[in-house]
Design a protein around this motif. Structure first.
Motif, PDB file in Angstrom:
ATOM      1  N   GLN A  87       0.833  -1.207   0.000  1.00  0.00           N
ATOM      2  CA  GLN A  87       0.000   0.000   0.000  1.00  0.00           C
ATOM      3  C   GLN A  87       0.867   1.256   0.000  1.00  0.00           C
ATOM      4  O   GLN A  87       0.604   2.203  -0.732  1.00  0.00           O
ATOM      5  N   ALA A  88       1.911   1.275   0.797  1.00  0.00           N
ATOM      6  CA  ALA A  88       2.811   2.429   0.846  1.00  0.00           C
ATOM      7  C   ALA A  88       3.511   2.625  -0.492  1.00  0.00           C
ATOM      8  O   ALA A  88       3.675   3.761  -0.962  1.00  0.00           O
ATOM      9  N   ALA A  89       3.904   1.529  -1.133  1.00  0.00           N
ATOM     10  CA  ALA A  89       4.557   1.624  -2.441  1.00  0.00           C
ATOM     11  C   ALA A  89       3.612   2.201  -3.484  1.00  0.00           C
ATOM     12  O   ALA A  89       4.020   3.016  -4.318  1.00  0.00           O
ATOM     13  N   GLU A  90       2.349   1.806  -3.439  1.00  0.00           N
ATOM     14  CA  GLU A  90       1.353   2.340  -4.382  1.00  0.00           C
ATOM     15  C   GLU A  90       1.085   3.821  -4.117  1.00  0.00           C
ATOM     16  O   GLU A  90       1.071   4.632  -5.037  1.00  0.00           O
ATOM     17  N   GLU A  91       0.871   4.171  -2.850  1.00  0.00           N
ATOM     18  CA  GLU A  91       0.536   5.559  -2.494  1.00  0.00           C
ATOM     19  C   GLU A  91       1.664   6.533  -2.818  1.00  0.00           C
ATOM     20  O   GLU A  91       1.424   7.672  -3.168  1.00  0.00           O
ATOM     21  N   ASN A  92       2.903   6.091  -2.706  1.00  0.00           N
ATOM     22  CA  ASN A  92       4.056   6.962  -2.930  1.00  0.00           C
ATOM     23  C   ASN A  92       4.693   6.774  -4.306  1.00  0.00           C
ATOM     24  O   ASN A  92       5.781   7.290  -4.550  1.00  0.00           O
ATOM     25  N   ALA A  93       4.001   6.038  -5.186  1.00  0.00           N
ATOM     26  CA  ALA A  93       4.464   5.814  -6.567  1.00  0.00           C
ATOM     27  C   ALA A  93       5.919   5.334  -6.605  1.00  0.00           C
ATOM     28  O   ALA A  93       6.745   5.848  -7.348  1.00  0.00           O
ATOM     29  N   LEU A  94       6.210   4.317  -5.799  1.00  0.00           N
ATOM     30  CA  LEU A  94       7.569   3.783  -5.732  1.00  0.00           C
ATOM     31  C   LEU A  94       7.838   2.688  -6.756  1.00  0.00           C
ATOM     32  O   LEU A  94       8.983   2.298  -6.943  1.00  0.00           O
ATOM     33  N   LEU A  95       6.795   2.208  -7.400  1.00  0.00           N
ATOM     34  CA  LEU A  95       6.947   1.140  -8.384  1.00  0.00           C
ATOM     35  C   LEU A  95       6.859   1.707  -9.794  1.00  0.00           C
ATOM     36  O   LEU A  95       6.078   2.628 -10.047  1.00  0.00           O
ATOM     37  N   PRO A  96       7.634   1.160 -10.725  1.00  0.00           N
ATOM     38  CA  PRO A  96       7.541   1.643 -12.100  1.00  0.00           C
ATOM     39  C   PRO A  96       6.195   1.283 -12.721  1.00  0.00           C
ATOM     40  O   PRO A  96       5.558   0.305 -12.333  1.00  0.00           O
ATOM     41  N   GLU A  97       5.757   2.072 -13.688  1.00  0.00           N
ATOM     42  CA  GLU A  97       4.456   1.831 -14.335  1.00  0.00           C
ATOM     43  C   GLU A  97       4.405   0.467 -15.022  1.00  0.00           C
ATOM     44  O   GLU A  97       3.341  -0.114 -15.151  1.00  0.00           O
ATOM     45  N   GLY A  98       5.528  -0.019 -15.476  1.00  0.00           N
ATOM     46  CA  GLY A  98       5.560  -1.317 -16.152  1.00  0.00           C
ATOM     47  C   GLY A  98       5.459  -2.509 -15.221  1.00  0.00           C
ATOM     48  O   GLY A  98       5.299  -3.642 -15.669  1.00  0.00           O
ATOM     49  N   GLN A  99       5.526  -2.274 -13.914  1.00  0.00           N
ATOM     50  CA  GLN A  99       5.413  -3.356 -12.924  1.00  0.00           C
ATOM     51  C   GLN A  99       3.968  -3.836 -12.898  1.00  0.00           C
ATOM     52  O   GLN A  99       3.062  -3.078 -12.589  1.00  0.00           O
ATOM     53  N   MET A 100       3.737  -5.091 -13.244  1.00  0.00           N
ATOM     54  CA  MET A 100       2.368  -5.608 -13.312  1.00  0.00           C
ATOM     55  C   MET A 100       2.029  -6.573 -12.183  1.00  0.00           C
ATOM     56  O   MET A 100       0.893  -6.656 -11.768  1.00  0.00           O
ATOM     57  N   GLY A 101       2.995  -7.307 -11.673  1.00  0.00           N
ATOM     58  CA  GLY A 101       2.721  -8.349 -10.693  1.00  0.00           C
ATOM     59  C   GLY A 101       2.303  -7.817  -9.336  1.00  0.00           C
ATOM     60  O   GLY A 101       2.881  -6.871  -8.813  1.00  0.00           O
ATOM     61  N   ASN A 102       1.277  -8.440  -8.763  1.00  0.00           N
ATOM     62  CA  ASN A 102       0.793  -8.142  -7.414  1.00  0.00           C
ATOM     63  C   ASN A 102       0.425  -6.677  -7.202  1.00  0.00           C
ATOM     64  O   ASN A 102       0.701  -6.102  -6.163  1.00  0.00           O
ATOM     65  N   ARG A 103      -0.196  -6.088  -8.204  1.00  0.00           N
ATOM     66  CA  ARG A 103      -0.659  -4.706  -8.075  1.00  0.00           C
ATOM     67  C   ARG A 103      -2.141  -4.657  -8.390  1.00  0.00           C
ATOM     68  O   ARG A 103      -2.616  -5.340  -9.290  1.00  0.00           O
ATOM     69  N   PRO A 104      -2.888  -3.822  -7.661  1.00  0.00           N
ATOM     70  CA  PRO A 104      -4.325  -3.726  -7.925  1.00  0.00           C
ATOM     71  C   PRO A 104      -4.594  -3.150  -9.309  1.00  0.00           C
ATOM     72  O   PRO A 104      -3.926  -2.211  -9.741  1.00  0.00           O
ATOM     73  N   GLY A 105      -5.559  -3.736  -9.998  1.00  0.00           N
ATOM     74  CA  GLY A 105      -5.927  -3.247 -11.320  1.00  0.00           C
ATOM     75  C   GLY A 105      -4.973  -3.665 -12.427  1.00  0.00           C
ATOM     76  O   GLY A 105      -5.098  -3.220 -13.554  1.00  0.00           O
ATOM     77  N   ARG A 106      -4.003  -4.487 -12.112  1.00  0.00           N
ATOM     78  CA  ARG A 106      -3.024  -4.950 -13.105  1.00  0.00           C
ATOM     79  C   ARG A 106      -3.169  -6.456 -13.235  1.00  0.00           C
ATOM     80  O   ARG A 106      -2.878  -7.200 -12.322  1.00  0.00           O
ATOM     81  N   SER A 107      -3.623  -6.896 -14.382  1.00  0.00           N
ATOM     82  CA  SER A 107      -3.811  -8.323 -14.610  1.00  0.00           C
ATOM     83  C   SER A 107      -2.977  -8.756 -15.812  1.00  0.00           C
ATOM     84  O   SER A 107      -2.319  -7.943 -16.461  1.00  0.00           O
ATOM     85  N   THR A 108      -3.035 -10.020 -16.121  1.00  0.00           N
ATOM     86  CA  THR A 108      -2.350 -10.534 -17.298  1.00  0.00           C
ATOM     87  C   THR A 108      -2.904  -9.877 -18.556  1.00  0.00           C
ATOM     88  O   THR A 108      -2.158  -9.539 -19.473  1.00  0.00           O
ATOM     89  N   GLU A 109      -4.208  -9.662 -18.566  1.00  0.00           N
ATOM     90  CA  GLU A 109      -4.838  -9.013 -19.717  1.00  0.00           C
ATOM     91  C   GLU A 109      -4.284  -7.597 -19.921  1.00  0.00           C
ATOM     92  O   GLU A 109      -3.987  -7.187 -21.050  1.00  0.00           O
ATOM     93  N   VAL A 110      -4.115  -6.856 -18.853  1.00  0.00           N
ATOM     94  CA  VAL A 110      -3.572  -5.500 -18.939  1.00  0.00           C
ATOM     95  C   VAL A 110      -2.129  -5.552 -19.447  1.00  0.00           C
ATOM     96  O   VAL A 110      -1.728  -4.740 -20.285  1.00  0.00           O
ATOM     97  N   ALA A 111      -1.355  -6.511 -18.964  1.00  0.00           N
ATOM     98  CA  ALA A 111       0.034  -6.649 -19.403  1.00  0.00           C
ATOM     99  C   ALA A 111       0.102  -6.970 -20.895  1.00  0.00           C
ATOM    100  O   ALA A 111       0.933  -6.402 -21.626  1.00  0.00           O
ATOM    101  N   ILE A 112      -0.771  -7.834 -21.375  1.00  0.00           N
ATOM    102  CA  ILE A 112      -0.789  -8.181 -22.803  1.00  0.00           C
ATOM    103  C   ILE A 112      -1.187  -6.968 -23.637  1.00  0.00           C
ATOM    104  O   ILE A 112      -0.590  -6.705 -24.686  1.00  0.00           O
ATOM    105  N   ARG A 113      -2.168  -6.214 -23.175  1.00  0.00           N
ATOM    106  CA  ARG A 113      -2.561  -4.993 -23.898  1.00  0.00           C
ATOM    107  C   ARG A 113      -1.409  -3.992 -23.956  1.00  0.00           C
ATOM    108  O   ARG A 113      -1.182  -3.351 -24.970  1.00  0.00           O
ATOM    109  N   PHE A 114      -0.675  -3.848 -22.866  1.00  0.00           N
ATOM    110  CA  PHE A 114       0.461  -2.942 -22.796  1.00  0.00           C
ATOM    111  C   PHE A 114       1.518  -3.325 -23.836  1.00  0.00           C
ATOM    112  O   PHE A 114       2.004  -2.473 -24.584  1.00  0.00           O
ATOM    113  N   VAL A 115       1.853  -4.602 -23.908  1.00  0.00           N
ATOM    114  CA  VAL A 115       2.856  -5.083 -24.872  1.00  0.00           C
ATOM    115  C   VAL A 115       2.341  -4.940 -26.298  1.00  0.00           C
ATOM    116  O   VAL A 115       3.074  -4.512 -27.195  1.00  0.00           O
TER     117      VAL A 115
END
Length: 84
Positions: free
Chosen positions: A46-74
């Motif tokens: 939660q702290a990492a999400e609130e403080n934008a500590l993760l890169p936008e391309g990080q998909m694993g174990n994040r809310p709203g980020r699924s395999t489908e979103v990762a495939i669309r991104f690529v």
């Protein structure tokens, strides 16, 4: 700290029980340790999400980020590259 119990694997022969492969070690962790690990993990995520500590391309174990979103991104990145 974990205690370890060694159990026999079912369906093995007497000869197979003479080797390590005939047994299955099981780690017994305390319930308090498991609960505290889960709570701390949630707070860190939660702290990492609130403080934008993760890169936008990080998909694993994040809310709203699924395999489908990762495939669309690529797929979008590939289409953009092809257009250029």
């Amino acid at each position: 700290m974990a205690g370890v119990v060694v159990l026999r694997k079912p369906g093995k022969t007497t000869d197979q029980y003479q080797t390590a492969g005939g047994y299955r070690p099981i780690a017994l962790l305390s319930t308090i340790g498991k609960v505290s690990e889960a709570l701390i993990g949630r707070r860190v995520a939660q702290a990492a999400e609130e403080n934008a500590l993760l890169p936008e391309g990080q998909m694993g174990n994040r809310p709203g980020r699924s395999t489908e979103v990762a495939i669309r991104f690529v797929t979008d990145a590939a289409r953009t590259a092809w257009q250029e």
